[in-house]
Design a protein around this motif. Structure first.
Motif, PDB file in Angstrom:
ATOM      1  N   VAL A 221     142.310  89.216  49.019  1.00 58.74           N
ATOM      2  CA  VAL A 221     141.152  88.095  48.740  1.00 58.74           C
ATOM      3  C   VAL A 221     141.444  86.706  49.237  1.00 58.74           C
ATOM      4  O   VAL A 221     140.734  86.156  49.909  1.00 58.74           O
ATOM      5  N   ILE A 222     142.669  86.329  48.897  1.00 60.74           N
ATOM      6  CA  ILE A 222     143.120  85.195  48.998  1.00 60.74           C
ATOM      7  C   ILE A 222     143.557  84.904  50.522  1.00 60.74           C
ATOM      8  O   ILE A 222     143.432  83.810  51.066  1.00 60.74           O
ATOM      9  N   TYR A 223     144.174  85.998  51.226  1.00 60.52           N
ATOM     10  CA  TYR A 223     144.650  85.867  52.360  1.00 60.52           C
ATOM     11  C   TYR A 223     143.578  85.740  53.463  1.00 60.52           C
ATOM     12  O   TYR A 223     143.500  84.933  54.281  1.00 60.52           O
ATOM     13  N   ASP A 224     142.530  86.636  53.143  1.00 56.09           N
ATOM     14  CA  ASP A 224     141.267  86.586  53.813  1.00 56.09           C
ATOM     15  C   ASP A 224     140.510  85.026  53.755  1.00 56.09           C
ATOM     16  O   ASP A 224     140.074  84.596  54.873  1.00 56.09           O
ATOM     17  N   ALA A 225     140.721  84.452  52.523  1.00 58.62           N
ATOM     18  CA  ALA A 225     140.044  83.218  52.322  1.00 58.62           C
ATOM     19  C   ALA A 225     140.784  82.246  53.156  1.00 58.62           C
ATOM     20  O   ALA A 225     140.212  81.330  53.980  1.00 58.62           O
ATOM     21  N   GLN A 227     142.734  82.736  56.024  1.00 57.89           N
ATOM     22  CA  GLN A 227     142.327  82.769  57.308  1.00 57.89           C
ATOM     23  C   GLN A 227     141.097  82.389  57.757  1.00 57.89           C
ATOM     24  O   GLN A 227     140.819  81.898  59.048  1.00 57.89           O
ATOM     25  N   GLN A 228     140.009  82.600  56.922  1.00 60.06           N
ATOM     26  CA  GLN A 228     138.749  81.735  57.205  1.00 60.06           C
ATOM     27  C   GLN A 228     138.454  80.277  57.092  1.00 60.06           C
ATOM     28  O   GLN A 228     137.566  79.660  57.415  1.00 60.06           O
ATOM     29  N   CYS A 229     139.528  79.648  56.257  1.00 60.13           N
ATOM     30  CA  CYS A 229     139.610  78.426  55.703  1.00 60.13           C
ATOM     31  C   CYS A 229     139.450  77.377  56.746  1.00 60.13           C
ATOM     32  O   CYS A 229     139.726  77.364  57.929  1.00 60.13           O
ATOM     33  N   SER A 230     138.445  76.348  56.557  1.00 60.17           N
ATOM     34  CA  SER A 230     138.350  75.466  57.706  1.00 60.17           C
ATOM     35  C   SER A 230     139.487  74.347  57.810  1.00 60.17           C
ATOM     36  O   SER A 230     140.364  74.352  56.984  1.00 60.17           O
ATOM     37  N   ASP A 231     139.652  73.767  58.964  1.00 61.74           N
ATOM     38  CA  ASP A 231     140.772  72.618  58.897  1.00 61.74           C
ATOM     39  C   ASP A 231     140.651  71.539  57.821  1.00 61.74           C
ATOM     40  O   ASP A 231     141.472  70.999  57.368  1.00 61.74           O
ATOM     41  N   TYR A 232     139.268  71.287  57.556  1.00 60.44           N
ATOM     42  CA  TYR A 232     139.066  70.219  56.507  1.00 60.44           C
ATOM     43  C   TYR A 232     139.771  70.595  55.119  1.00 60.44           C
ATOM     44  O   TYR A 232     140.321  70.005  54.487  1.00 60.44           O
ATOM     45  N   ASP A 233     139.292  71.694  54.604  1.00 58.12           N
ATOM     46  CA  ASP A 233     139.825  72.243  53.535  1.00 58.12           C
ATOM     47  C   ASP A 233     141.379  72.423  53.566  1.00 58.12           C
ATOM     48  O   ASP A 233     142.202  72.207  52.612  1.00 58.12           O
ATOM     49  N   LEU A 234     141.776  73.051  54.644  1.00 58.89           N
ATOM     50  CA  LEU A 234     143.307  72.938  54.847  1.00 58.89           C
ATOM     51  C   LEU A 234     144.247  71.570  54.827  1.00 58.89           C
ATOM     52  O   LEU A 234     145.060  71.621  54.122  1.00 58.89           O
ATOM     53  N   GLU A 235     143.444  70.599  55.160  1.00 60.52           N
ATOM     54  CA  GLU A 235     143.900  69.325  55.103  1.00 60.52           C
ATOM     55  C   GLU A 235     143.837  68.666  53.710  1.00 60.52           C
ATOM     56  O   GLU A 235     144.567  67.975  53.268  1.00 60.52           O
ATOM     57  N   CYS A 240     142.993  76.490  45.060  1.00 57.24           N
ATOM     58  CA  CYS A 240     142.773  77.791  45.537  1.00 57.24           C
ATOM     59  C   CYS A 240     141.711  78.606  45.055  1.00 57.24           C
ATOM     60  O   CYS A 240     141.248  79.462  45.513  1.00 57.24           O
ATOM     61  N   LEU A 241     141.530  78.450  43.723  1.00 55.86           N
ATOM     62  CA  LEU A 241     140.389  79.094  43.281  1.00 55.86           C
ATOM     63  C   LEU A 241     138.932  78.868  43.853  1.00 55.86           C
ATOM     64  O   LEU A 241     138.210  79.792  44.148  1.00 55.86           O
ATOM     65  N   HIS A 242     138.906  77.720  44.539  1.00 56.96           N
ATOM     66  CA  HIS A 242     137.404  77.345  45.256  1.00 56.96           C
ATOM     67  C   HIS A 242     137.545  77.915  46.513  1.00 56.96           C
ATOM     68  O   HIS A 242     136.476  78.348  47.006  1.00 56.96           O
ATOM     69  N   LEU A 243     138.904  78.075  47.159  1.00 60.41           N
ATOM     70  CA  LEU A 243     138.793  78.796  48.585  1.00 60.41           C
ATOM     71  C   LEU A 243     138.347  80.354  48.255  1.00 60.41           C
ATOM     72  O   LEU A 243     137.622  80.964  49.109  1.00 60.41           O
ATOM     73  N   ALA A 244     138.854  80.875  47.174  1.00 59.93           N
ATOM     74  CA  ALA A 244     138.441  82.256  47.054  1.00 59.93           C
ATOM     75  C   ALA A 244     136.747  82.434  46.668  1.00 59.93           C
ATOM     76  O   ALA A 244     136.269  83.475  47.224  1.00 59.93           O
ATOM     77  N   LEU A 245     136.410  81.358  46.072  1.00 55.84           N
ATOM     78  CA  LEU A 245     134.946  81.377  45.848  1.00 55.84           C
ATOM     79  C   LEU A 245     134.148  80.942  47.152  1.00 55.84           C
ATOM     80  O   LEU A 245     133.316  81.954  47.438  1.00 55.84           O
ATOM     81  N   LYS A 246     134.525  80.169  47.961  1.00 47.10           N
ATOM     82  CA  LYS A 246     133.830  79.735  48.855  1.00 47.10           C
ATOM     83  C   LYS A 246     134.024  80.833  50.073  1.00 47.10           C
ATOM     84  O   LYS A 246     133.061  81.121  50.867  1.00 47.10           O
ATOM     85  N   TYR A 247     134.945  81.369  50.278  1.00 48.87           N
ATOM     86  CA  TYR A 247     135.373  82.140  51.686  1.00 48.87           C
ATOM     87  C   TYR A 247     135.272  83.528  51.399  1.00 48.87           C
ATOM     88  O   TYR A 247     135.001  84.587  52.350  1.00 48.87           O
ATOM     89  N   SER A 248     135.776  84.039  50.066  1.00 48.26           N
ATOM     90  CA  SER A 248     135.599  85.372  49.660  1.00 48.26           C
ATOM     91  C   SER A 248     134.689  85.956  48.828  1.00 48.26           C
ATOM     92  O   SER A 248     134.526  86.835  48.285  1.00 48.26           O
TER      93      SER A 248
END
Length: 452
Positions: A221-225, A227-235, A240-248
Motif C-alpha cells: 500500500v505505502i510503497y505503491d503510494a 511510487q505514484q507520488c508527485s514531486d510536490y508531495d515528495l518535496e 504518510c497517512l495522507h499519501l496512502a489515502l490520496k494514491y492508494s
C-alpha cells in the motif's frame, strides 16, 4: 544505498507471518500477531521499520542534528533504536541518514551494539528519505539483500519512548485496514489567520486530533503510494497517512497513542527526555553488602530505610548479583561494614564492567562505609574512603558513576535507645544523599561524606 553496516545482523529466525487478508480472516491474523508479539524471542519476518533520520535540527537551533544530540552522553537516536530492538518481532530496522552523517551513524550502531539495523542514504526531504527506506525493502530493487515485509512501521528517529503495545496496535490495525497511525488529542486550539494577520476562523478542537508516530502500512500500500507520488508531495508533504489515502485510496485506522509519543523538536525537549530517562532507570536499586553476622544489621537497617524513604523505587538485596545485572538494574548501593577497604565495591565494579551493563545507560554505584569511631580513628577512615576518588576516575571512563558515602554514628554508652536513634538519623540523611545521586546520575558528587 548502503545496507548491513557494522552492528547489523543476519536474517531473524522465522516466525508467524501476516497475510493480506480482510474481515474475519484479518481479525484472526491480528489476534495471532498479538499472541506471538508477546512471546519472548519470537520474531516475525513480516514486519520491518523505517526511520527517517536526515533532518538538520533547524528548529532546535543547535549545530548538531537533533537525532545525534546527546542525552546522558548517548545520542538520541540510539534510544529510539533500542525501543524498536526490544520488539523481537520487528525483523529489520532501516535508518535513512545523510551521506555526511553515515560514518557517525555506523559508529553509534557499533558502540551501542545495535542489531538488525541497515542504513540507506537520506533524501533531501522527509518523504524522499522514507521512500529510500522503502526501496531498500522492496524486492524489485537491484542488490536488495533484505526480504520484503508484509507490514512496515514508519517512525521518527527523535521519538525515543515508543512502547511495544502501541507498535502492536498500529501493526494489527494496518493488517486489517491497510494503514494506521497513532493520534493524540490536540493541546491547543487551531486557528486560521486572515491575510492581514487577523483571526479568520478557528477549528473545534474536540473534533480534531494530532497525528503522531508510529504509523504502519501494508508494505504494498505505502510503497505503491510513494511510487505514484508527485514531486510536490515528495518535496512539501509530511503526512504518510495522507499519501496512502490520496494514491492508494486507503483510509487509515486511527489508534489512540500514549502521552509519551511526543517528538523531540526544541532544545528544551532534550532536557525533558533526559528527565524521563533518568526517572525510568532510577526505579530499581540493588543493595550489596558483606555478610558477617555481628555487623550485618547495619547494612540491613540501611536497606530498610531505603525501602521506607524511596517508596516508589524497588529496593532488592544482591544475593544473586549476576541475575540482578541480567535484569538490568542500573543502581547499586554497596555496603562495606566489615572492612575499611573496598573489596566488596571492587568486586561489584568488576562484575558490572564484565557485563557491559553500562553501554546503554550510566550505572550508579555508591560505596557506603560505616564508621565506629571507637574501632577506627575518624581521620584514618576518612583518608581511606577519600581514596574512592581514584577508583571513580577510572570507573567513569566505563560509564560507571562511583561515589563514596561515609556514615559516622557515635556509640553512646549505657543508652541503647539513643544510639539507635543516632544511627537511624544518620541512615535517613544517607538515604537522602543516595536518592539524589541515583536520580541526578551526577559523577560530580564523588567522595561525598556524611558525618552525623
Amino acid at each position: 544505498m548502503e545496507l548491513g553496516p557494522p552492528g547489523g545482523s543476519g536474517p531473524a529466525e522465522p516466525g508467524p507471518r501476516l497475510r493480506g487478508l480482510r474481515g474475519a480472516d484479518a481479525a484472526a491474523s491480528a489476534s495471532s500477531l498479538s499472541r506471538f508479539g508477546a512471546e519472548a524471542g519470537c520474531r516475525a519476518s513480516a514486519v520491518a521499520a523505517v526511520l527517517p533520520a536526515g533532518g538538520s535540527g533547524e528548529r532546535m537551533g543547535v549545530p548538531t542534528p537533533k537525532q545525534f544530540c546527546p542525552i546522558l552522553e548517548r545520542p538520541l537516536i540510539s534510544y529510539t533504536l533500542q525501543a524498536l530492538e526490544r520488539v523481537s518481532w520487528i525483523k529489520d530496522i532501516i535508518v535513512a541518514v545523510t551521506r555526511e552523517n553515515m560514518e557517525t551513524m555506523k559508529g553509534i550502531i557499533q558502540r551501542y551494539q545495535h542489531k538488525r539495523i541497515s542504513l540507506v542514504e537520506a533524501g533531501v526531504t522527509r518523504h524522499r528519505s522514507i521512500f529510500n527506506g522503502l526501496k531498500a525493502l522492496a524486492e524489485d530493487q537491484p542488490n536488495c539483500r533484505l526480504s520484503k515485509p508484509e507490514v512496515v512501521i514508519i517512525h521518527d528517529a527523535v521519538r525515543p519512548f515508543v512502547e511495544e503495545d502501541v507498535l502492536l496496535k498500529v501493526v494489527t490495525a494496518a493488517q486489517e485496514h491497510g494503514a494506521s497511525g497513532a493520534i493524540r488529542p490536540l493541546v491547543s486550539t487551531v486557528i486560521s489567520p486572515s491575510a492581514d494577520s487577523c483571526l479568520d476562523h478557528s477549528l473545534e478542537r474536540a473534533r480534531y486530533r494530532a497525528s503522531e508516530m508510529p504509523q504502519a502500512f501494508l508494505f504494498d500500500v505505502i510503497y505503491d503510494a510513494y511510487q505514484q507520488c508527485s514531486d510536490y508531495d515528495l518535496e512539501f508533504g509530511t503526512e504518510c497517512l495522507h499519501l496512502a489515502l490520496k494514491y492508494s485510496h486507503i483510509k487509515a485506522k486511527l489508534v489512540e497513542g500514549s502521552p509519551d509519543l511526543w517528538k523531540v523538536t526544541y532544545k528544551r525537549d532534550l532536557y525533558a527526555a533526559e528527565s524521563i530517562i533518568k526517572e525510568r532507570i532510577s526505579q530499581k536499586v540493588c543493595v550489596v553488602m558483606d555478610t558477617k553476622e555481628d555487623e550485618e544489621h547495619v547494612g540491613h537497617c540501611l536497606e530498610e530505610m531505603l525501602k521506607t524513604e524511596l517508596n516508589h523505587v524497588k529496593v532488592t538485596s544482591g544475593q544473586d548479583l549476576q541475575q540482578i545485572i541480567l535484569e538490568q538494574c542500573y543502581n547499586f548501593v554497596c555496603v562495606n561494614v566489615m572492612t575499611s577497604d573496598f573489596e566488596e565495591t571492587q568486586r561489584l565494579l568488576n562484575m558490572v564492567e564484565e557485563s557491559n551493563l553500562s553501554i546503554l545507560y550510566p550505572v550508579v554505584v555508591i560505596s557506603v562505609h560505616f564508621l565506629d569511631y571507637e574501632s577506627v580513628p575518624l581521620g584514618q577512615k576518612m583518608e581511606k574512603v577519600m581514596q574512592i576518588r581514584e577508583f571513580a576516575k577510572e570507573a567513569k571512563k566505563r560509564n560507571i558513576l562511583l561515589s563514596g558515602l561515609l556514615i559516622y554514628f557515635p556509640q553512646v554508652e549505657n543508652n541503647r535507645g539513643l544510639e539507635e536513634q543516632k544511627l537511624r538519623e544518620s541512615l535517613r540523611q544517607g538515604t537522602t544523599i543516595i536518592s539524589a545521586l541515583i536520580k541526578e546520575r551526577n559523577s560530580g558528587l564523588i567522595g561525598q561524606l556524611l558525618v552525623a
